[in-house]
Design a protein around this motif. Structure first.
Motif, PDB file in Angstrom:
ATOM      1  N   THR A   3     -26.632 -40.599  56.141  1.00  0.00           N
ATOM      2  CA  THR A   3     -25.635 -41.407  56.852  1.00  0.00           C
ATOM      3  C   THR A   3     -26.207 -42.092  58.086  1.00  0.00           C
ATOM      4  O   THR A   3     -25.903 -43.258  58.353  1.00  0.00           O
ATOM      5  CB  THR A   3     -24.426 -40.537  57.234  1.00  0.00           C
ATOM      6  OG1 THR A   3     -23.919 -39.927  56.041  1.00  0.00           O
ATOM      7  CG2 THR A   3     -23.324 -41.359  57.853  1.00  0.00           C
ATOM      8  N   LEU A   6     -28.350 -44.983  56.944  1.00  0.00           N
ATOM      9  CA  LEU A   6     -27.500 -46.031  56.381  1.00  0.00           C
ATOM     10  C   LEU A   6     -26.764 -46.782  57.489  1.00  0.00           C
ATOM     11  O   LEU A   6     -26.682 -48.014  57.472  1.00  0.00           O
ATOM     12  CB  LEU A   6     -26.508 -45.434  55.380  1.00  0.00           C
ATOM     13  CG  LEU A   6     -25.591 -46.418  54.670  1.00  0.00           C
ATOM     14  CD1 LEU A   6     -26.377 -47.497  53.934  1.00  0.00           C
ATOM     15  CD2 LEU A   6     -24.674 -45.669  53.697  1.00  0.00           C
ATOM     16  N   THR A   7     -26.269 -46.050  58.467  1.00  0.00           N
ATOM     17  CA  THR A   7     -25.586 -46.678  59.601  1.00  0.00           C
ATOM     18  C   THR A   7     -26.515 -47.652  60.315  1.00  0.00           C
ATOM     19  O   THR A   7     -26.151 -48.801  60.591  1.00  0.00           O
ATOM     20  CB  THR A   7     -25.087 -45.598  60.599  1.00  0.00           C
ATOM     21  OG1 THR A   7     -24.200 -44.716  59.927  1.00  0.00           O
ATOM     22  CG2 THR A   7     -24.391 -46.231  61.788  1.00  0.00           C
ATOM     23  N   HIS A  77     -20.687 -44.803  61.560  1.00  0.00           N
ATOM     24  CA  HIS A  77     -21.272 -43.511  61.184  1.00  0.00           C
ATOM     25  C   HIS A  77     -20.166 -42.531  60.787  1.00  0.00           C
ATOM     26  O   HIS A  77     -20.260 -41.846  59.759  1.00  0.00           O
ATOM     27  CB  HIS A  77     -22.108 -42.948  62.337  1.00  0.00           C
ATOM     28  CG  HIS A  77     -22.907 -41.759  61.953  1.00  0.00           C
ATOM     29  ND1 HIS A  77     -22.402 -40.489  62.003  1.00  0.00           N
ATOM     30  CD2 HIS A  77     -24.179 -41.648  61.497  1.00  0.00           C
ATOM     31  CE1 HIS A  77     -23.323 -39.632  61.597  1.00  0.00           C
ATOM     32  NE2 HIS A  77     -24.411 -40.312  61.294  1.00  0.00           N
ATOM     33  N   LEU A  80     -18.652 -43.669  57.405  1.00  0.00           N
ATOM     34  CA  LEU A  80     -19.555 -43.423  56.284  1.00  0.00           C
ATOM     35  C   LEU A  80     -19.591 -41.940  55.921  1.00  0.00           C
ATOM     36  O   LEU A  80     -19.681 -41.592  54.747  1.00  0.00           O
ATOM     37  CB  LEU A  80     -20.961 -43.931  56.608  1.00  0.00           C
ATOM     38  CG  LEU A  80     -21.140 -45.446  56.670  1.00  0.00           C
ATOM     39  CD1 LEU A  80     -22.519 -45.804  57.194  1.00  0.00           C
ATOM     40  CD2 LEU A  80     -20.880 -46.093  55.313  1.00  0.00           C
ATOM     41  N   ASP A  81     -19.536 -41.092  56.922  1.00  0.00           N
ATOM     42  CA  ASP A  81     -19.490 -39.647  56.677  1.00  0.00           C
ATOM     43  C   ASP A  81     -18.232 -39.242  55.909  1.00  0.00           C
ATOM     44  O   ASP A  81     -18.278 -38.375  55.051  1.00  0.00           O
ATOM     45  CB  ASP A  81     -19.519 -38.871  58.000  1.00  0.00           C
ATOM     46  CG  ASP A  81     -20.887 -38.350  58.360  1.00  0.00           C
ATOM     47  OD1 ASP A  81     -21.784 -38.346  57.497  1.00  0.00           O
ATOM     48  OD2 ASP A  81     -21.067 -37.952  59.522  1.00  0.00           O
ATOM     49  N   GLU A  84     -16.813 -41.598  50.892  1.00  0.00           N
ATOM     50  CA  GLU A  84     -17.910 -41.700  49.920  1.00  0.00           C
ATOM     51  C   GLU A  84     -17.963 -43.085  49.272  1.00  0.00           C
ATOM     52  O   GLU A  84     -19.040 -43.618  49.022  1.00  0.00           O
ATOM     53  CB  GLU A  84     -17.753 -40.625  48.844  1.00  0.00           C
ATOM     54  CG  GLU A  84     -18.912 -40.578  47.879  1.00  0.00           C
ATOM     55  CD  GLU A  84     -18.776 -39.462  46.842  1.00  0.00           C
ATOM     56  OE1 GLU A  84     -19.522 -39.513  45.854  1.00  0.00           O
ATOM     57  OE2 GLU A  84     -17.935 -38.562  47.029  1.00  0.00           O
ATOM     58  N   ARG A  87     -19.583 -45.398  51.735  1.00  0.00           N
ATOM     59  CA  ARG A  87     -21.001 -45.043  51.806  1.00  0.00           C
ATOM     60  C   ARG A  87     -21.749 -45.600  50.589  1.00  0.00           C
ATOM     61  O   ARG A  87     -22.812 -46.209  50.724  1.00  0.00           O
ATOM     62  CB  ARG A  87     -21.143 -43.523  51.892  1.00  0.00           C
ATOM     63  CG  ARG A  87     -22.522 -43.042  52.219  1.00  0.00           C
ATOM     64  CD  ARG A  87     -22.590 -41.552  52.535  1.00  0.00           C
ATOM     65  NE  ARG A  87     -21.948 -40.701  51.537  1.00  0.00           N
ATOM     66  CZ  ARG A  87     -20.816 -40.023  51.720  1.00  0.00           C
ATOM     67  NH1 ARG A  87     -20.177 -40.078  52.871  1.00  0.00           N
ATOM     68  NH2 ARG A  87     -20.311 -39.270  50.767  1.00  0.00           N
ATOM     69  N   ASP A  88     -21.180 -45.436  49.399  1.00  0.00           N
ATOM     70  CA  ASP A  88     -21.827 -45.936  48.178  1.00  0.00           C
ATOM     71  C   ASP A  88     -21.931 -47.459  48.176  1.00  0.00           C
ATOM     72  O   ASP A  88     -22.952 -48.025  47.788  1.00  0.00           O
ATOM     73  CB  ASP A  88     -21.063 -45.471  46.936  1.00  0.00           C
ATOM     74  CG  ASP A  88     -21.196 -43.974  46.679  1.00  0.00           C
ATOM     75  OD1 ASP A  88     -22.070 -43.327  47.300  1.00  0.00           O
ATOM     76  OD2 ASP A  88     -20.406 -43.450  45.860  1.00  0.00           O
ATOM     77  N   ALA A  91     -24.566 -48.572  50.776  1.00  0.00           N
ATOM     78  CA  ALA A  91     -25.897 -48.223  50.269  1.00  0.00           C
ATOM     79  C   ALA A  91     -26.318 -49.196  49.166  1.00  0.00           C
ATOM     80  O   ALA A  91     -27.476 -49.633  49.117  1.00  0.00           O
ATOM     81  CB  ALA A  91     -25.915 -46.788  49.758  1.00  0.00           C
TER      82      ALA A  91
END
Length: 149
Positions: A3, A6-7, A77, A80-81, A84, A87-88, A91
């Motif tokens: 994470t 990614l952030t 952040h 994203l945590d 999901e 986040r996906d 990414a």
């Protein structure tokens, strides 16, 4: 990608977009980067539409990225945590952009040679070199790449 990484990557894509605009980013880093950066920003706006803190921070970031980047980074952040799907998606967009290499050199005096990037091949991704020198009596090279693609 974790994470935190990614952030950092998402902020690293969004900041030049809001500072320079999609057209300028596309000119410098390629059309694909401009498109993916715009897609990333649109996705965050859409996903955060019902969240006053996140959406207003994103709006403020677009107007004043230097001031609101740390706040946006913190919120991103956290989101994203917790999400999901977000986040996906982020990414995936980062992966579609490809590797990004940014080299910043602030040089006092250059009497020999200074090179930002010396690469054999660049099959995918983006390279940005920002060099500044006060006094140059030698040679400065931003990037030397033998083969791209």
């Amino acid at each position: 990608m974790n994470t935190a990484a990614l952030t950092t990557s998402v902020i690293g894509v969004l900041t030049p977009l809001v500072v320079k605009g999609a057209r300028e980013i596309a000119t410098v880093a390629g059309e694909k980067v401009g498109e993916k950066a715009s897609e990333m920003l649109s996705s965050l706006k859409r996903r955060w539409a019902g969240d006053e803190e996140a959406s207003s921070t994103l709006e403020r970031f677009e107007k004043n990225p230097a001031r609101y980047e740390p706040v946006l980074e913190d919120i991103l952040h956290e989101k994203l945590d917790a999400d999901e799907g977000l986040r996906d998606e982020m990414a995936r967009l980062i992966d579609e952009i490809g590797p990004n290499l940014v080299v910043v050199q602030r040089l006092g005096s250059v009497s020999g040679e200074a090179t930002g990037v010396d690469a054999g091949e660049l099959n995918r991704g983006n390279v940005e070199v920002d060099q500044q020198a006060d006094n140059v009596s030698g040679k400065i090279t931003g990037a030397r790449i033998d083969r791209i693609g």
